[in-house]
Design an enzyme around this catalytic site. Structure first.
Site, mmCIF file in Angstrom:
data_model
loop_
_atom_site.group_PDB
_atom_site.id
_atom_site.type_symbol
_atom_site.label_atom_id
_atom_site.label_comp_id
_atom_site.label_asym_id
_atom_site.label_seq_id
_atom_site.Cartn_x
_atom_site.Cartn_y
_atom_site.Cartn_z
ATOM 1 N N ARG A 78 0.816 -1.216 0.000
ATOM 2 C CA ARG A 78 0.000 0.000 0.000
ATOM 3 C C ARG A 78 0.850 1.266 0.000
ATOM 4 N NH1 ARG A 78 -2.974 -3.513 3.194
ATOM 5 N NH2 ARG A 78 -5.198 -3.702 2.691
ATOM 6 N N CYS A 115 11.389 5.362 5.599
ATOM 7 C CA CYS A 115 10.262 5.709 6.479
ATOM 8 C C CYS A 115 9.442 4.462 6.797
ATOM 9 C CB CYS A 115 9.383 6.768 5.817
ATOM 10 S SG CYS A 115 10.189 8.363 5.584
ATOM 11 N N ARG A 121 10.803 0.793 8.429
ATOM 12 C CA ARG A 121 11.195 0.169 9.692
ATOM 13 C C ARG A 121 12.703 0.262 9.847
ATOM 14 N NH1 ARG A 121 7.576 0.834 12.470
ATOM 15 N NH2 ARG A 121 5.851 -0.539 12.951
ATOM 16 N N GLU A 168 15.002 2.759 18.934
ATOM 17 C CA GLU A 168 14.306 4.045 19.046
ATOM 18 C C GLU A 168 13.996 4.357 20.509
ATOM 19 O OE1 GLU A 168 10.932 3.992 16.429
ATOM 20 O OE2 GLU A 168 12.171 3.945 14.637
ATOM 21 N N HIS A 202 10.416 9.197 13.944
ATOM 22 C CA HIS A 202 9.343 8.257 13.608
ATOM 23 C C HIS A 202 7.992 8.985 13.490
ATOM 24 C CE1 HIS A 202 8.321 3.696 13.865
ATOM 25 N NE2 HIS A 202 7.487 4.311 13.040
ATOM 26 N N LEU A 203 7.932 9.895 12.532
ATOM 27 C CA LEU A 203 6.753 10.737 12.349
ATOM 28 C C LEU A 203 5.868 10.302 11.183
ATOM 29 C CD1 LEU A 203 8.338 14.290 12.852
ATOM 30 C CD2 LEU A 203 7.158 12.862 14.543
#
Length: 546
Positions: free
Chosen positions: A154, A234, A236, A265, A283-284
């Protein structure tokens, strides 16, 4: 009875409202303070389902012995904070929300790529220091550049669509997507990643983090990219080797990187982060108001649909099934389950080596993976009892060295639908076949090589014998004098001529004692007698609330 749903991470008000307004759900929120491992274990003892985000980690220690918990829903895509094998072994369905943050993550990828290409981060920091360093921050144009997209799910496809709008050339790597599907999105598809990398002036990854994808982009593969290439992650942390990336950036081979995710993280190793040509965010990707609300609502709808309608959406450890599909499959699931129980009791004491299930006619068009799991749960029910269900059956069979395969044919034979199961043991092979009459009645129509028509429910007395006169009367007399009523009787014989081997299945209203079995066995023409206990007709399945 209300279904108790535990929420241990912050969800949007819209998501919580879905659960609060469901009359069949009891919502329990435990977000502040954060639960300890022991507290989480205790809360789960009283929960039917749990909705989490990245703040809650469900380890094997937490999930061990959770006999009531049926489902875990991750409000988001990544499930690396859930021990999937442990959940599966416990028979807990794990589901996620892959659609809710697709757009936000794709947009963040594009934003990171453009910011990196035009040096927006360091240029902004420079101006805050009162500087005007226009020449230092000359960037690169994206139009006309070739971008490689790894993972065409996706998010990967959403990124590709947006790159087309930027007039970029898109190449993609995904071992599963069809070339036709890739062509629809204007993607030149590669099946060999190493063949694609030399063409990539930019590279973005959008795959899950698995043992196979860890360090997928390593030093060797970065060296295959053109000098001056740029990398975006963006998806993992860990898909890109962070140390190798830092080396490649410092050497100048990789001109820049844009990273939203990290192996650890928050990251403790800061060498990569401090490089001036590396743009980072904490992580946005899914951190937009819209995405947060969408994933929360979707997660709440998924858990409610599972607990109240038997719907399995976006499952990562079993076949997904909609509520309408589950309604249409219930009898097929029940039929496969009963065949498994029947053969389990017939093989008691014999080591099971393998099993094979054949689906014919209408059964072949159903979710056969789900049916095979149902059969497996029945087959292992004698040994594992309540520990086994439709979620963990295949895993537990595999752990015990029992391969279970399936074969399908939509061509109908004597029946419009039929499931035939064969189990190979240390002593030989047993076979049982079942079908449905109408939409309600389950029938046993095959036992080994014998064709018959027996009810596939309740107490079944199965005796093997020579096909000679008087035996039916003898068995009826023995049962009658012991006050055991016959509900139904079916006979299958080897040939159409008397005197050969035969099998009889008698459905009884009560279970006979050992003295009754011994009296029937005392006849010289009876070769074997066994009692099989199946659920009553129409009894609910012991899992998923069916």
């Amino acid at each position: 009875m209300l279904h108790r749903v535990l929420v241990t991470d912050n969800l949007s008000a819209a998501g919580l409202k879905v659960l609060e307004e469901n009359p069949e759900i009891e919502l329990v929120i435990k977000t502040d303070p954060k639960l300890s491992v022991e507290q989480l274990r205790e809360e789960l003892q009283e929960a039917d389902g749990i909705v989490i985000r990245s703040g809650t980690t469900l380890t094997e220690e937490v999930l061990e012995g959770q006999s009531r918990l049926k489902a875990i829903v991750r409000a988001g895509v990544g499930v690396d904070n859930i021990d999937i094998p442990a959940a599966t072994r416990q028979g807990i369905v794990v589901m996620n929300t892959p659609a809710g943050n697709t757009i936000s993550t794709a947009e963040h990828t594009i934003a990171m790529m453009m910011a990196m290409a035009r040096n927006i981060g360091p240029a902004s920091a420079s101006m805050r220091e009162g500087k005007w360093e226009k020449k230092i921050f000359t960037g690169t144009q994206l139009a006309g550049k070739t971008i490689g997209v790894i993972g065409l799910g996706r998010v990967g496809l959403a990124v590709a669509q947006r790159c087309l709008g930027l007039e970029m050339r898109i190449v993609g790597y995904d071992p599963f997507i069809s070339s036709e599907r890739a062509n629809e999105f204007g993607i030149e598809l590669y099946r060999d990643l190493d063949e694609m990398l030399p063409k990539c002036e930019l590279l973005t990854v959008h795959t899950t983090m698995t043992p196979e994808t860890k360090n997928l982009i390593n030093a060797e593969r970065m060296a295959k990219m053109p000098k001056g290439a740029r990398i975006i992650n963006c998806a993992r942390g860990g898909i890109i080797d962070e140390d190798a990336l830092a080396d490649a950036v410092e050497s100048g081979h990789i001109a820049g990187a844009a990273l939203d995710v990290f192996l650890q993280e928050p990251p403790k190793e800061t060498r990569l982060i401090k490089l001036p040509s590396v743009l980072t965010t904490p992580h946005l990707g899914a951190s937009t108001d819209e995405a947060q609300e969408l994933v929360a609502v979707e997660a709440s709808e998924i858990i409610a649909g599972f607990l109240t309608r038997n719907e399995v959406r976006h499952a990562v450890n079993m076949a997904p099934v909609s509520a309408s599909e589950m309604g249409g499959m219930k009898k097929y699931i029940d039929l496969a389950y009963r065949l498994g129980i029947l053969l389990a009791q017939q093989t008691r004491g014999e080591g099971i080596r393998s099993a094979e299930i054949h689906y014919r006619g209408e059964a072949a068009s159903k979710h056969t993976r789900l049916l095979t799991s149902s059969f497996s749960s029945g087959l292992l029910s004698i040994a594992l009892g309540d520990r086994i269900n439709i979620v963990n059956a295949s895993m537990l069979a595999e752990e015990r060295g029992i391969p279970i395969s399936e074969e399908t044919s939509k061509k109908a034979g004597d029946f419009s639908t039929m499931i035939v199961a064969e189990v190979t043991t240390d002593q030989g092979t047993l076979r049982a076949g079942g079908t449905m009459f109408g939409h309600e009645y389950l029938r046993l129509v095959l036992m080994d090589d014998y064709q018959l028509d027996a009810y596939l429910d309740g107490t079944m007395l199965i005796y093997r014998h020579r096909d000679v006169p008087g035996l039916i009367g003898l068995v009826g007399t023995v049962l009658g004098k012991n006050n055991i009523n016959i509900a139904h009787m079916a006979l299958g014989r080897e040939t159409n001529q008397p005197g050969g081997d035969s099998v009889a299945v008698i459905n009884l209203d009560s279970k006979p004692g050992q003295e009754v079995i011994d009296e029937i066995l005392s006849n010289k023409d009876v070769t074997a007698v066994e009692i099989v206990q199946l659920p009553a007709a129409g009894a609910p399945l012991p899992w998923l609330g069916l």
